[in-house]
Design an enzyme around this catalytic site. Structure first.
Site, PDB file in Angstrom:
ATOM      1  N   GLU A   1       0.822  -1.210   0.000  1.00 56.38           N
ATOM      2  CA  GLU A   1       0.000   0.000   0.000  1.00 56.38           C
ATOM      3  C   GLU A   1       0.856   1.260   0.000  1.00 56.38           C
ATOM      4  O   GLU A   1       0.543   2.231  -0.706  1.00 56.38           O
ATOM      5  CB  GLU A   1      -0.918   0.049   1.239  1.00 56.38           C
ATOM      6  CG  GLU A   1      -1.871  -1.110   1.347  1.00 56.38           C
ATOM      7  CD  GLU A   1      -1.359  -2.254   2.202  1.00 56.38           C
ATOM      8  OE1 GLU A   1      -2.170  -2.862   2.911  1.00 56.38           O
ATOM      9  OE2 GLU A   1      -0.141  -2.544   2.152  1.00 56.38           O
TER      10      GLU A   1
ATOM     11  N   CYS B   1      -2.876  -2.895   7.263  1.00 55.11           N
ATOM     12  CA  CYS B   1      -2.506  -2.823   8.677  1.00 55.11           C
ATOM     13  C   CYS B   1      -2.782  -1.399   9.183  1.00 55.11           C
ATOM     14  O   CYS B   1      -3.134  -0.503   8.408  1.00 55.11           O
ATOM     15  CB  CYS B   1      -1.029  -3.179   8.853  1.00 55.11           C
ATOM     16  SG  CYS B   1       0.118  -1.946   8.185  1.00 55.11           S
TER      17      CYS B   1
END
Length: 164
Positions: free
Chosen positions: A73, A101
């Site tokens: 990401e 996360c």
């Protein structure tokens, strides 16, 4: 050609997506995850889409770069921001194979990304378990190709246990 922009960005508004387009772009994220797998990285992949085009790709590079922040990401957010010349991504969609996360959720919050689509959930380290949150305007879709994404991760960690 993308024009340099500050928030709000001058991209056309996000188009309505369909299950078919979500599937198409998630499969591109899975291709990125396979690149990570082939590099002996945790197989997580991501793509950022704007105006029906992939503008950024990323996959985990934490081992290769010796950098705990080099998640798929984070790679994709940076590449998308560079592609658009903007730090905010309100008219973009991130497709990622694993639930982000809390670190990635924080970065996505600050990017003000318009939509996040993820495949497999992460009950141990995902943003929901760890108390992360996204920007209030960010739309979330989960479970796209969840079995494929989860199986890839399971196979990766199974192969690690066998080698030891």
């Amino acid at each position: 050609m993308w024009v340099m922009c500050a928030f709000p960005c001058n991209l056309p508004p996000m188009k309505e997506t369909t299950p078919e387009t979500d599937l198409l772009y998630m499969r591109q994220a899975i291709r990125e995850a396979m690149k990570a797998y082939d590099m002996d990285e945790v197989p997580v992949g991501a793509v950022v889409v704007a105006n029906d085009q992939i503008i950024a790709r990323g996959h985990n590079l934490t081992e290769r770069l010796h950098d705990v922040t080099a998640h798929a990401e984070m790679q994709a957010i940076t590449a998308a921001s560079n592609a658009l010349g903007a730090k905010y991504l309100p008219d973009c969609t991130l497709y990622v194979t694993l639930e982000p996360c809390s670190m990635c959720a924080g970065a996505l919050f600050w990017s003000q990304i318009g939509r996040i689509v993820y495949g497999a959930s992460d009950a141990k380290r995902g943003y929901q378990t760890m108390g992360g949150q996204f920007h209030p305007k960010t739309l979330i879709t989960n479970g796209i190709e969840a079995d494929v994404c989860g199986d890839l991760l399971s196979e990766f960690f199974r192969s690690k246990r066998v080698r030891k």
